[in-house]
Design a protein around this motif. Sequence first.
Motif, mmCIF file in Angstrom:
data_model
loop_
_atom_site.group_PDB
_atom_site.id
_atom_site.type_symbol
_atom_site.label_atom_id
_atom_site.label_comp_id
_atom_site.label_asym_id
_atom_site.label_seq_id
_atom_site.Cartn_x
_atom_site.Cartn_y
_atom_site.Cartn_z
ATOM 1 N N LEU A 16 0.819 -1.216 0.000
ATOM 2 C CA LEU A 16 0.000 0.000 0.000
ATOM 3 C C LEU A 16 0.854 1.268 0.000
ATOM 4 O O LEU A 16 0.488 2.268 -0.602
ATOM 5 C CB LEU A 16 -0.948 -0.008 1.203
ATOM 6 N N THR A 17 2.011 1.208 0.645
ATOM 7 C CA THR A 17 2.907 2.373 0.611
ATOM 8 C C THR A 17 3.374 2.625 -0.827
ATOM 9 O O THR A 17 3.364 3.761 -1.299
ATOM 10 C CB THR A 17 4.128 2.132 1.534
ATOM 11 N N ARG A 18 3.701 1.535 -1.535
ATOM 12 C CA ARG A 18 4.122 1.685 -2.953
ATOM 13 C C ARG A 18 2.949 2.217 -3.789
ATOM 14 O O ARG A 18 3.094 3.108 -4.612
ATOM 15 C CB ARG A 18 4.560 0.335 -3.518
ATOM 16 N N GLU A 19 1.745 1.674 -3.530
ATOM 17 C CA GLU A 19 0.561 2.033 -4.325
ATOM 18 C C GLU A 19 0.122 3.479 -4.097
ATOM 19 O O GLU A 19 -0.449 4.110 -4.969
ATOM 20 C CB GLU A 19 -0.611 1.107 -3.949
ATOM 21 N N THR A 20 0.351 4.006 -2.896
ATOM 22 C CA THR A 20 -0.222 5.316 -2.565
ATOM 23 C C THR A 20 0.810 6.435 -2.493
ATOM 24 O O THR A 20 0.457 7.604 -2.586
ATOM 25 C CB THR A 20 -0.904 5.255 -1.181
#
Length: 257
Positions: free
Chosen positions: A216-220
């Motif tokens: 999620l850190t990569r996605e957001t």
Amino acid sequence: MVQSPNFTAQDAVQFGTITLVSGFIMRILVVNPNSTASMTKKIGECAADFASAGTEIKVVNPAEAPVSIEGYYDEAMCLSGLLGEIRKGEAQGYDGFVIACFDDTGLGACREVASGPVLGICEAGMHAASMISTGFSVVTTLPRSVPIIEDLALLYGMDRRCRKVRAADIPVLALEDANGNARELVRAEVLRAVEEDGSEAILLGCAGMADLTNWLTRETGVPVIDGVVAAVRMIEALVGAGLKTSKVGGYASPRSK
Ligand code: 5HY
């Protein structure tokens, strides 16, 4: 069994290296208050991934407990199992304890029983988020968990920094189904939080989401925080500083009557 309080800096200087300190093993007990073993395993893997060398992590769940904690009733029903695990851990000499449920279930009662520090993943996560952002949002599972977490934000003095508590509208156990769309629903709610709340960090509002942080850190593009890891590292800091739960006043050991 922690010896650091007796190991003074002078000793470190005398022995010239701090590595001597690695002689002691810090033992942390992480309790998942629900009875779902797959979630306990996931929590254990995440905690072990981030624990320091020299820290021993044990993760347990009570045999008798709701399969997931969703709301006030489940919280009440899991308390005796949770306290039983904390009592066992205290008797086995654990240095610190983590309650791996985002409702910080039974935190005060567990602090009465334990001599070492006890942290809930909500409290730890909120403090971590407030130190790396001016404002964060929480993304939890079902709407019924939102008022519980809003009350905790007030209790911890985080109501100004916690911009919003959101629900991805998924049951807790949907996170255990690798073929389901729970991860996608959490991702969508996290993106909405960044967009609509102007939040600079996201705190995942369920221990069952612990394995989603990197993705999620990569996605957001914003820091996504898991409370299990935050709590384990904070327990290491407290124990490493020689701190224990105060037994004067509110967290004094339960009186025998
Ligand atoms: C948790 N329930 O962290 C909470 C999250 C929630 O079984 N583990 C649970 O949705 O309240």
